[in-house]
Design a protein around this motif. Structure first.
Motif, PDB file in Angstrom:
ATOM      1  N   ARG A  54       0.838  -1.204   0.000  1.00 17.58           N
ATOM      2  CA  ARG A  54       0.000   0.000   0.000  1.00 17.58           C
ATOM      3  C   ARG A  54       0.876   1.259   0.000  1.00 17.58           C
ATOM      4  NH1 ARG A  54      -3.029   1.945  -1.261  1.00 17.58           N
ATOM      5  NH2 ARG A  54      -4.311   2.907   0.332  1.00 17.58           N
ATOM      6  N   SER A  55       1.957   1.206   0.762  1.00 17.38           N
ATOM      7  CA  SER A  55       2.883   2.343   0.746  1.00 17.38           C
ATOM      8  C   SER A  55       3.413   2.571  -0.663  1.00 17.38           C
ATOM      9  CB  SER A  55       4.072   2.091   1.680  1.00 17.38           C
ATOM     10  OG  SER A  55       3.653   1.903   2.996  1.00 17.38           O
ATOM     11  N   TYR A  56       3.813   1.486  -1.293  1.00 16.81           N
ATOM     12  CA  TYR A  56       4.352   1.583  -2.651  1.00 16.81           C
ATOM     13  C   TYR A  56       3.300   2.139  -3.605  1.00 16.81           C
ATOM     14  CZ  TYR A  56       6.789   0.198  -6.924  1.00 16.81           C
ATOM     15  OH  TYR A  56       7.405   0.202  -8.154  1.00 16.81           O
ATOM     16  N   GLU A  57       2.077   1.663  -3.444  1.00 15.88           N
ATOM     17  CA  GLU A  57       1.006   2.177  -4.309  1.00 15.88           C
ATOM     18  C   GLU A  57       0.815   3.677  -4.120  1.00 15.88           C
ATOM     19  OE1 GLU A  57      -2.356  -1.167  -5.154  1.00 15.88           O
ATOM     20  OE2 GLU A  57      -2.384  -0.295  -3.160  1.00 15.88           O
ATOM     21  N   GLU A  58       0.925   4.130  -2.894  1.00 12.56           N
ATOM     22  CA  GLU A  58       0.698   5.551  -2.605  1.00 12.56           C
ATOM     23  C   GLU A  58       1.890   6.410  -3.019  1.00 12.56           C
ATOM     24  OE1 GLU A  58      -1.965   6.980  -1.612  1.00 12.56           O
ATOM     25  OE2 GLU A  58      -3.217   5.299  -0.990  1.00 12.56           O
ATOM     26  N   ARG A  59       2.990   5.788  -3.286  1.00 14.50           N
ATOM     27  CA  ARG A  59       4.215   6.422  -3.790  1.00 14.50           C
ATOM     28  C   ARG A  59       5.013   7.144  -2.714  1.00 14.50           C
ATOM     29  NH1 ARG A  59       4.522   6.906  -9.429  1.00 14.50           N
ATOM     30  NH2 ARG A  59       2.726   5.942 -10.450  1.00 14.50           N
ATOM     31  N   GLY A  60       4.373   7.774  -1.786  1.00 17.24           N
ATOM     32  CA  GLY A  60       5.139   8.520  -0.789  1.00 17.24           C
ATOM     33  C   GLY A  60       4.256   8.940   0.365  1.00 17.24           C
ATOM     34  N   ARG A  84       8.788   4.916  -3.850  1.00 16.32           N
ATOM     35  CA  ARG A  84       9.183   4.316  -5.139  1.00 16.32           C
ATOM     36  C   ARG A  84      10.693   4.452  -5.357  1.00 16.32           C
ATOM     37  NH1 ARG A  84       4.605   3.440  -8.985  1.00 16.32           N
ATOM     38  NH2 ARG A  84       2.955   2.924  -7.509  1.00 16.32           N
ATOM     39  N   ALA A  85      11.234   5.580  -4.954  1.00 14.08           N
ATOM     40  CA  ALA A  85      12.660   5.824  -5.190  1.00 14.08           C
ATOM     41  C   ALA A  85      13.514   5.463  -3.984  1.00 14.08           C
ATOM     42  CB  ALA A  85      12.870   7.290  -5.549  1.00 14.08           C
ATOM     43  N   ILE A 155      12.320   3.756   7.580  1.00  9.38           N
ATOM     44  CA  ILE A 155      11.227   4.431   6.858  1.00  9.38           C
ATOM     45  C   ILE A 155      11.164   3.927   5.416  1.00  9.38           C
ATOM     46  CG2 ILE A 155      10.446   6.653   5.958  1.00  9.38           C
ATOM     47  CD1 ILE A 155      11.670   7.924   8.512  1.00  9.38           C
ATOM     48  N   THR A 156      12.308   3.842   4.791  1.00  6.30           N
ATOM     49  CA  THR A 156      12.349   3.381   3.399  1.00  6.30           C
ATOM     50  C   THR A 156      11.821   1.962   3.267  1.00  6.30           C
ATOM     51  OG1 THR A 156      14.245   4.792   2.981  1.00  6.30           O
ATOM     52  CG2 THR A 156      13.887   2.991   1.446  1.00  6.30           C
ATOM     53  N   ARG A 157      12.068   1.157   4.288  1.00  7.75           N
ATOM     54  CA  ARG A 157      11.647  -0.243   4.234  1.00  7.75           C
ATOM     55  C   ARG A 157      10.176  -0.442   4.565  1.00  7.75           C
ATOM     56  NH1 ARG A 157      15.811  -4.230   4.865  1.00  7.75           N
ATOM     57  NH2 ARG A 157      17.866  -3.328   4.605  1.00  7.75           N
ATOM     58  N   LEU A 158       9.480   0.616   4.809  1.00  7.52           N
ATOM     59  CA  LEU A 158       8.039   0.483   5.059  1.00  7.52           C
ATOM     60  C   LEU A 158       7.257   0.439   3.747  1.00  7.52           C
ATOM     61  CD1 LEU A 158       7.647   2.876   8.133  1.00  7.52           C
ATOM     62  CD2 LEU A 158       7.630   0.375   8.131  1.00  7.52           C
ATOM     63  N   ALA A 159       7.892  -0.010   2.691  1.00  9.01           N
ATOM     64  CA  ALA A 159       7.232  -0.144   1.390  1.00  9.01           C
ATOM     65  C   ALA A 159       7.808  -1.342   0.659  1.00  9.01           C
ATOM     66  CB  ALA A 159       7.421   1.117   0.561  1.00  9.01           C
ATOM     67  N   SER A 160       7.018  -1.910  -0.229  1.00  9.14           N
ATOM     68  CA  SER A 160       7.481  -3.035  -1.039  1.00  9.14           C
ATOM     69  C   SER A 160       6.780  -3.007  -2.394  1.00  9.14           C
ATOM     70  CB  SER A 160       7.169  -4.353  -0.325  1.00  9.14           C
ATOM     71  OG  SER A 160       7.441  -5.440  -1.182  1.00  9.14           O
ATOM     72  N   THR A 161       7.481  -3.482  -3.401  1.00  7.78           N
ATOM     73  CA  THR A 161       6.915  -3.441  -4.751  1.00  7.78           C
ATOM     74  C   THR A 161       5.762  -4.412  -4.936  1.00  7.78           C
ATOM     75  OG1 THR A 161       8.522  -5.062  -5.504  1.00  7.78           O
ATOM     76  CG2 THR A 161       9.102  -2.738  -5.788  1.00  7.78           C
ATOM     77  N   GLY A 228       0.890  10.089  -0.607  1.00  9.57           N
ATOM     78  CA  GLY A 228       0.788  10.591  -1.967  1.00  9.57           C
ATOM     79  C   GLY A 228       2.180  10.823  -2.530  1.00  9.57           C
ATOM     80  N   PRO A 229       2.270  11.154  -3.811  1.00  8.84           N
ATOM     81  CA  PRO A 229       3.589  11.334  -4.440  1.00  8.84           C
ATOM     82  C   PRO A 229       4.417  12.404  -3.724  1.00  8.84           C
ATOM     83  CG  PRO A 229       1.848  11.279  -6.088  1.00  8.84           C
ATOM     84  CD  PRO A 229       1.168  11.346  -4.762  1.00  8.84           C
ATOM     85  N   GLN A 230       5.690  12.149  -3.618  1.00  8.36           N
ATOM     86  CA  GLN A 230       6.616  13.105  -3.014  1.00  8.36           C
ATOM     87  C   GLN A 230       7.856  13.203  -3.902  1.00  8.36           C
ATOM     88  OE1 GLN A 230       6.076  14.980  -0.433  1.00  8.36           O
ATOM     89  NE2 GLN A 230       4.262  14.028   0.489  1.00  8.36           N
ATOM     90  N   GLN A 231       8.196  14.400  -4.269  1.00 12.57           N
ATOM     91  CA  GLN A 231       9.386  14.621  -5.101  1.00 12.57           C
ATOM     92  C   GLN A 231      10.565  14.947  -4.184  1.00 12.57           C
ATOM     93  OE1 GLN A 231       9.244  14.449  -8.522  1.00 12.57           O
ATOM     94  NE2 GLN A 231      11.454  14.728  -8.697  1.00 12.57           N
ATOM     95  N   ILE A 232      11.584  14.155  -4.262  1.00  9.11           N
ATOM     96  CA  ILE A 232      12.774  14.381  -3.443  1.00  9.11           C
ATOM     97  C   ILE A 232      13.904  14.877  -4.344  1.00  9.11           C
ATOM     98  CG2 ILE A 232      14.424  13.358  -1.839  1.00  9.11           C
ATOM     99  CD1 ILE A 232      11.465  13.373  -0.873  1.00  9.11           C
ATOM    100  N   VAL A 233      14.477  15.987  -3.993  1.00  5.50           N
ATOM    101  CA  VAL A 233      15.565  16.554  -4.798  1.00  5.50           C
ATOM    102  C   VAL A 233      16.892  16.201  -4.136  1.00  5.50           C
ATOM    103  CG1 VAL A 233      16.571  18.646  -5.750  1.00  5.50           C
ATOM    104  CG2 VAL A 233      14.081  18.418  -5.579  1.00  5.50           C
ATOM    105  N   VAL A 234      17.675  15.428  -4.840  1.00  8.72           N
ATOM    106  CA  VAL A 234      18.996  15.056  -4.326  1.00  8.72           C
ATOM    107  C   VAL A 234      19.963  16.208  -4.624  1.00  8.72           C
ATOM    108  CG1 VAL A 234      20.895  13.402  -4.548  1.00  8.72           C
ATOM    109  CG2 VAL A 234      18.514  12.623  -4.664  1.00  8.72           C
TER     110      VAL A 234
END
Lengths: 257, 426
Positions: A54-60, A84-85, A155-161, A228-234
């Protein structure tokens, strides 16, 4: 090749969350002990199996996180994550005792690197070395050495494809701790076999995750919201320097700060 | 009211035929089943004529009955607890269970001897069809309970399901035959956590899944024959894992299959491996023989370790391989050393291997060989797609006489496979 993400995510990250207490966070439901909880039904296992997906589906999402690294020292982190990223950015602050939060420091992370910003004196020191405009220090993610890295990795691992396998979740030692109503929404609280505790909302997304650093008695609480989608600027290459190339300077700047 | 048909005598005759065939077979190490057919007359419950839903029909059924389903789309998640029930569609391509990507499983079977036939299961979040031997009557799980005894899935099409297309878990004495599984987020066909399994997969196809067939901790007379595993990320994976009970995978035969082009990125992303035709991961006593394995970008047939499980006593013989990144491989993927002597390669047609001259490095019959400490570089997997983005497969052949054949409870299984008559597919 077989995958059991919900379990393996955190089992493989044992350095992060082994030996969890299952407590922590002001919104924690009933205190949990190893004997608490009821076995999962198929439907409950399916909720748990799908929550990382579900996290992955929501993108961010946006998040607030805390890590109690000493009895009177607490890291406070607030920011955004792109599931996603596998990247994110946050403001990192420190609370000592009952005092106010420290000035914030920007942190950006990706799968492999953490970028620390707002290090006092860095830009000037780097300009003196012929690198004007450098405002970020880049280093590899190191969950063993840094509680901040452990938190961002969690936090990053709270999502899966993909969804997990509910049957295996059901037959492992994962339990339902109970249900509660928060802000008008019914949450189900689960404790995994590795003692990670998840509050899951009616839409299947994670509302809060509670864990503890392995062997360090450091409770971590991550609260997710605004999915929802989140844009992260590296940070661009010109604005960052590798820690390995300025290790002495970095130590000095941190000490001065 | 359900129409009551006197199928008992026919069922008994069919069972007798199956037993005779078993007894006459040349044997693949298979074992017989002690299950027996239901006594007394059976009833055929027509859906929707006699019951408005499949679940309603199942709920009113008795052991040995048949639920016969008319053409239509059934947005149901069905739980089956009636032993020796036959659930059959009248038309494989037009009796469709559809989960709409909101329902968990199409059909869950939690009892012995059930046969599911001649229908399509698509768009379920978890599995199209699952035989689940650990499910208790209260809906929780008990891995210690007796596995399902007797299961069958045949003439089934499973499309774009989140985990497995067809799945036998903690279940013994069964068969998947004439199955076509596509677009599964894990594997198209899966048999796991059984020892002994006494299971057969035959005359089936798994295409465009993350993995075509996967058997984790499946052991004791598992036979995969005469099937096609094409255009997945991995064609066939036989492995062992601490994450399931009944460790480890053992005593498996893979023969007479076609395993081509398993490097398809238009599939759900897996856990890392990509481009493998047949992979043995930490399994024992697996025989890979007389398969045609072509066009797999990574490795055609590979033996490696999995978690803490070392592969042992596996034989790769008489396969025909071509156009793979590496045709034959014996190498570690995680550990630093793999004992070569415990696994062997002989009489294969191939052009490349790792280590080179693999049939000399790991010959059958010698019982010894050098340790393998290196591995070739395998390209990482590309990103995947979600299951609902995968094109549907073509229509599949229906079960002959589906509307007229008597119930076929899953007893006397698995069928005997005469391995001596299996050759390399054309």
């Amino acid at each position: 090749m077989t995958r059991r993400r919900l379990v393996s995510t955190f089992v493989s990250a044992a350095v992060i969350v082994a030996g969890l207490t299952g407590c922590g966070g002001s919104t924690s439901p009933t205190p949990s002990t190893s004997t608490d909880g009821t076995p999962l039904t198929s439907d409950q296992a399916t909720v748990l199996a799908r929550t990382l997906y579900r996290s992955y589906e929501e993108r961010g999402a946006t998040f607030q996180a805390t890590a109690q690294i000493e009895a009177d020292v607490r890291l406070v982190m607030s920011g955004r994550v792109n599931f996603r990223a596998s990247s994110g950015q946050m403001l990192l602050q420190v609370a000592r005792g009952g005092g106010p939060l420290s000035a914030g420091r920007d942190v950006v992370w990706t799968k492999r690197a953490v970028f620390e910003g707002d290090i006092p004196g860095l830009e000037a020191a780097m300009a003196k070395r012929g690198r004007p405009g450098v405002r970020w220090v880049e280093r590899p993610v190191d969950v063993k050495a840094s509680p901040v890295d452990a938190v961002v990795s969690m936090i990053t691992r709270l999502a899966s494809t993909r969804p997990d396998n509910p049957i295996l979740i059901q037959q492992d030692d994962n339990v339902l701790l109970g249900s509660q109503t928060r802000d008008g929404e019914t949450l189900q609280t689960f404790r995994l076999a590795n003692r990670l505790v998840l509050d899951i909302g009616a839409d299947g997304t994670i509302r809060q995750a509670r864990a503890e650093l392995a062997g360090a008695n450091v409770p971590i609480t991550v609260t997710l919201s605004s999915y929802g989608p989140q844009q992260i600027v590296v940070p661009p290459a010109a604005a960052r320097v590798k820690l390995s190339s300025i290790r002495g300077l970095y130590r000095q700047l941190i000490a001065d700060a | 009211m359900p129409s009551r048909l006197k199928w008992a005598r026919l069922a008994a005759l069919a069972l007798a035929g199956a037993v005779a065939l078993f007894a006459a077979g040349c044997g693949s190490g298979g074992s017989s089943s002690t299950s027996t057919a239901a006594p007394g007359p059976s009833t055929t419950i027509h859906v929707p004529a006699d019951a408005p839903t499949v679940q309603a029909a199942v709920d009113q059924s008795k052991p040995g009955d048949m639920v016969l389903i008319a053409k239509g789309i059934y947005r149901e998640a069905v739980m089956v607890r009636t032993p020796r029930l036959t659930i059959r569609g009248e038309d494989r391509n037009n009796v469709i269970f559809d989960g709409d990507f909101t329902l968990s499983d199409g059909i869950v079977v939690a009892t012995d001897g059930v046969s599911v036939e001649n229908l399509t299961l698509r768009n379920y979040l978890n599995n199209g069809l699952i035989f689940n031997g650990i499910l208790t009557p209260d809906g929780t799980a008990d891995p210690a309970q007796k596995p399902i005894d007797g299961w069958r899935g045949r003439y089934l099409t499973a499309i774009n399901n989140g985990l497995y297309g067809v799945y036998a878990f903690s279940s013994q004495n069964g068969v998947f035959e004439h199955v076509y599984a596509s677009g599964s987020g894990d594997s198209g066909i899966y048999i796991g956590q059984c020892q002994p399994c006494n299971a057969v997969v035959t005359d089936s196809a798994a295409v465009s899944n993350t993995i075509g067939y996967e058997g984790t901790n499946s052991g004791g007379n598992v036979v995969l024959v005469r099937s096609v595993y094409n255009r997945n990320r991995i064609g066939i994976a036989i492995n062992s894992s601490h994450m399931e009970r009944a460790v480890a995978s053992s005593d498996v035969v893979v023969a007479g299959n076609t395993v081509n082009d398993n490097d398809n990125p238009v599939t759900p992303e897996g856990d890392g491996a990509f481009g493998f035709g047949i992979a043995i991961g930490g399994a024992e006593h697996v025989t890979i023989s007389k398969n045609r394995v072509r066009g797999n970008r990574g490795v055609g047939i590979v033996i490696t370790e999995q978690e803490t499980f070392l592969p042992a006593n596996n034989r790769v013989t008489e396969n025909v391989l071509s156009d793979n990144g590496i045709d034959l491989g014996l190498f570690p993927t995680r550990m630093s050393t793999l004992p070569a002597g415990a696994n062997c390669f002989a009489d294969n047609r191939f052009t490349s291997s790792f280590p080179t001259a693999i049939e000399a490095a790991a010959p059958c019959g010698s019982g010894d060989g050098p340790a393998i400490t290196t591995r070739p570089r395998i390209a990482p997997q590309p990103p995947g797609v979600t299951m609902n983005e995968i094109p549907h497969p073509p229509r599949q052949r229906s079960m002959p006489g589906a509307g007229t054949q008597p119930p076929s409870p899953a007893v006397g299984l698995p069928p005997t496979i005469d391995l001596a008559r299996i050759g390399v597919p054309k």
